[in-house]
Design a protein around this motif. Structure first.
Motif, PDB file in Angstrom:
ATOM      1  N   GLY A   1       0.809  -1.204   0.000  1.00  0.00           N
ATOM      2  CA  GLY A   1       0.000   0.000   0.000  1.00  0.00           C
ATOM      3  C   GLY A   1       0.846   1.260   0.000  1.00  0.00           C
ATOM      4  N   ASP A   2       0.236   2.351  -0.455  1.00  0.00           N
ATOM      5  CA  ASP A   2       0.866   3.659  -0.374  1.00  0.00           C
ATOM      6  C   ASP A   2      -0.237   4.678  -0.115  1.00  0.00           C
ATOM      7  N   SER A   3       0.017   5.921  -0.401  1.00  0.00           N
ATOM      8  CA  SER A   3      -0.959   6.964  -0.094  1.00  0.00           C
ATOM      9  C   SER A   3      -2.192   6.918  -0.988  1.00  0.00           C
ATOM     10  N   ASN A   4      -2.149   6.113  -2.050  1.00  0.00           N
ATOM     11  CA  ASN A   4      -3.257   6.082  -3.001  1.00  0.00           C
ATOM     12  C   ASN A   4      -4.121   4.831  -2.885  1.00  0.00           C
ATOM     13  N   VAL A   5      -4.076   4.162  -1.760  1.00  0.00           N
ATOM     14  CA  VAL A   5      -4.885   2.956  -1.570  1.00  0.00           C
ATOM     15  C   VAL A   5      -6.347   3.331  -1.375  1.00  0.00           C
TER      16      VAL A   5
ATOM     17  N   TYR B   1      -5.095   1.383  -9.661  1.00  0.00           N
ATOM     18  CA  TYR B   1      -6.169   1.598  -8.688  1.00  0.00           C
ATOM     19  C   TYR B   1      -6.070   0.521  -7.604  1.00  0.00           C
ATOM     20  N   GLN B   2      -5.110   0.713  -6.719  1.00  0.00           N
ATOM     21  CA  GLN B   2      -4.879  -0.262  -5.647  1.00  0.00           C
ATOM     22  C   GLN B   2      -5.968  -0.153  -4.588  1.00  0.00           C
ATOM     23  N   THR B   3      -6.509  -1.302  -4.191  1.00  0.00           N
ATOM     24  CA  THR B   3      -7.534  -1.330  -3.143  1.00  0.00           C
ATOM     25  C   THR B   3      -7.069  -2.194  -1.982  1.00  0.00           C
ATOM     26  N   SER B   4      -7.703  -1.995  -0.845  1.00  0.00           N
ATOM     27  CA  SER B   4      -7.322  -2.728   0.355  1.00  0.00           C
ATOM     28  C   SER B   4      -8.577  -3.115   1.129  1.00  0.00           C
TER      29      SER B   4
ATOM     30  N   PRO C   1      -3.052  -7.185   2.664  1.00  0.00           N
ATOM     31  CA  PRO C   1      -4.479  -6.864   2.428  1.00  0.00           C
ATOM     32  C   PRO C   1      -4.692  -5.939   1.239  1.00  0.00           C
ATOM     33  N   TYR C   2      -3.978  -6.201   0.144  1.00  0.00           N
ATOM     34  CA  TYR C   2      -4.063  -5.368  -1.050  1.00  0.00           C
ATOM     35  C   TYR C   2      -4.388  -6.242  -2.260  1.00  0.00           C
ATOM     36  N   ASN C   3      -4.289  -5.676  -3.458  1.00  0.00           N
ATOM     37  CA  ASN C   3      -4.597  -6.421  -4.689  1.00  0.00           C
ATOM     38  C   ASN C   3      -5.986  -7.058  -4.610  1.00  0.00           C
ATOM     39  N   CYS C   4      -6.961  -6.269  -4.219  1.00  0.00           N
ATOM     40  CA  CYS C   4      -8.289  -6.829  -3.954  1.00  0.00           C
ATOM     41  C   CYS C   4      -9.231  -6.794  -5.158  1.00  0.00           C
ATOM     42  N   PHE C   5      -9.221  -5.697  -5.910  1.00  0.00           N
ATOM     43  CA  PHE C   5     -10.169  -5.548  -7.019  1.00  0.00           C
ATOM     44  C   PHE C   5      -9.446  -5.576  -8.358  1.00  0.00           C
ATOM     45  N   PRO C   6      -9.816  -6.527  -9.239  1.00  0.00           N
ATOM     46  CA  PRO C   6     -10.787  -7.610  -9.061  1.00  0.00           C
ATOM     47  C   PRO C   6     -10.151  -8.797  -8.346  1.00  0.00           C
ATOM     48  N   SER C   7     -10.971  -9.658  -7.782  1.00  0.00           N
ATOM     49  CA  SER C   7     -10.455 -10.822  -7.067  1.00  0.00           C
ATOM     50  C   SER C   7      -9.923 -11.869  -8.046  1.00  0.00           C
ATOM     51  N   ILE C   8      -8.658 -12.239  -7.892  1.00  0.00           N
ATOM     52  CA  ILE C   8      -8.074 -13.268  -8.753  1.00  0.00           C
ATOM     53  C   ILE C   8      -8.630 -14.645  -8.401  1.00  0.00           C
ATOM     54  N   HIS C   9      -8.923 -14.882  -7.125  1.00  0.00           N
ATOM     55  CA  HIS C   9      -9.575 -16.134  -6.733  1.00  0.00           C
ATOM     56  C   HIS C   9     -10.887 -16.294  -7.499  1.00  0.00           C
ATOM     57  N   VAL C  10     -11.647 -15.217  -7.564  1.00  0.00           N
ATOM     58  CA  VAL C  10     -12.942 -15.269  -8.241  1.00  0.00           C
ATOM     59  C   VAL C  10     -12.761 -15.386  -9.751  1.00  0.00           C
ATOM     60  N   LEU C  11     -11.864 -14.596 -10.302  1.00  0.00           N
ATOM     61  CA  LEU C  11     -11.576 -14.651 -11.738  1.00  0.00           C
ATOM     62  C   LEU C  11     -11.290 -16.076 -12.186  1.00  0.00           C
TER      63      LEU C  11
ATOM     64  N   LEU D   1     -15.200 -13.864   0.630  1.00  0.00           N
ATOM     65  CA  LEU D   1     -15.950 -12.942   1.471  1.00  0.00           C
ATOM     66  C   LEU D   1     -15.928 -13.366   2.935  1.00  0.00           C
ATOM     67  N   LEU D   2     -16.063 -14.662   3.179  1.00  0.00           N
ATOM     68  CA  LEU D   2     -16.241 -15.159   4.546  1.00  0.00           C
ATOM     69  C   LEU D   2     -14.943 -15.246   5.344  1.00  0.00           C
ATOM     70  N   VAL D   3     -13.791 -15.188   4.657  1.00  0.00           N
ATOM     71  CA  VAL D   3     -12.526 -15.094   5.396  1.00  0.00           C
ATOM     72  C   VAL D   3     -11.962 -13.673   5.313  1.00  0.00           C
ATOM     73  N   LYS D   4     -12.799 -12.765   4.804  1.00  0.00           N
ATOM     74  CA  LYS D   4     -12.493 -11.330   4.782  1.00  0.00           C
ATOM     75  C   LYS D   4     -11.222 -11.006   3.996  1.00  0.00           C
ATOM     76  N   GLN D   5     -11.089 -11.660   2.840  1.00  0.00           N
ATOM     77  CA  GLN D   5     -10.011 -11.330   1.918  1.00  0.00           C
ATOM     78  C   GLN D   5     -10.482 -10.387   0.814  1.00  0.00           C
ATOM     79  N   HIS D   6     -11.797 -10.325   0.620  1.00  0.00           N
ATOM     80  CA  HIS D   6     -12.350  -9.484  -0.428  1.00  0.00           C
ATOM     81  C   HIS D   6     -13.706  -8.935  -0.006  1.00  0.00           C
TER      82      HIS D   6
END
Length: 211
Positions: free
Chosen positions: A30-34, A98-101, A126-136, A171-176
């Motif tokens: 993460g950085d200031s643009n998360v 567009y880094q998300t956390s 806790p980064y690289n969230c959108f889009p979810s690679i697990h879901v992809l 979702l249920l382990v709060k990774q995304h």
């Protein structure tokens, strides 16, 4: 011997996945643009440590499915693998611009399940969230199995259950969060459609050459 080598040689293309995954680690900070995409609905979703099991089954499941596609349905194998690699590239570009956390819960309980959750939290930022690679990737396995004809019903059901369990686990382990899942599914649909369109002329040329 040569016949077996010809059968398994296309599996080498799977190595593109760990090569591309190098960028996941580079971008997982993460950085200031998360940014945060968490909604009020996400806050209502419970934390369920038991779902760390399907979450961790993701990578072996994905490799097993690609291996099976390669052996039983080569066009589906190439289509799914191409869609996955393109999806990974687009995901990494998105992480960069567009880094998300996500805010994770504090895991204080004991037992194997909680320990596994803590292990994932320690090794995966806790980064690289959108889009979810697990879901992809899990959704692409659903697209691939839908294109396979004459497969046993039990195999299809097991793939569907496993894929959706992995998607739900994010979702249920709060990774995304929910929007990460939506983004992963939309990206998978677009990439699979593109891979199908791009590979159709190549398949037609191959069929003509074999005539």
């Amino acid at each position: 011997m040569k016949g077996k080598m010809a059968t398994y040689k296309p599996l080498l293309w799977i190595l593109a996945i760990p090569v591309l995954n190098i960028f996941y680690g580079i971008l997982n900070h993460g950085d200031s643009n998360v940014n945060s995409m968490m909604t009020d609905l996400d806050a209502q979703i419970p934390f369920v440590p038991a779902f760390i099991i399907p979450y961790l089954l993701w990578y072996p499941f994905m490799i097993t499915m690609l291996f099976t596609f390669c052996i039983k349905n080569r066009p589906v194998y190439y289509r799914t693998l191409l869609a996955l690699c393109l999806g990974l590239i687009i995901s990494y570009i998105t992480f960069y611009v567009y880094q998300t956390s996500i805010v994770r819960p504090e895991v204080t309980g004991h037992g194997l399940l909680n320990w596994l959750v803590q292990l994932v939290y320690r090794t995966d930022g806790p980064y690289n969230c959108f889009p979810s690679i697990h879901v992809l990737s899990s959704y692409l396995m659903l697209k691939g199995i839908a294109d396979c004809r004459n497969w046993p019903l039990l195999s299809i059901v097991l793939v569907r259950i496993t894929s959706w369990s992995i998607i739900l686990s994010t979702l249920l382990v709060k990774q995304h969060v929910i929007l990460d899942i939506v983004g992963g599914i939309i990206l998978a649909e677009i990439m699979y459609y593109a891979a199908r369109k791009w590979m159709k002329p190549l398949q037609a040329m191959r069929n003509q050459a074999s005539m």
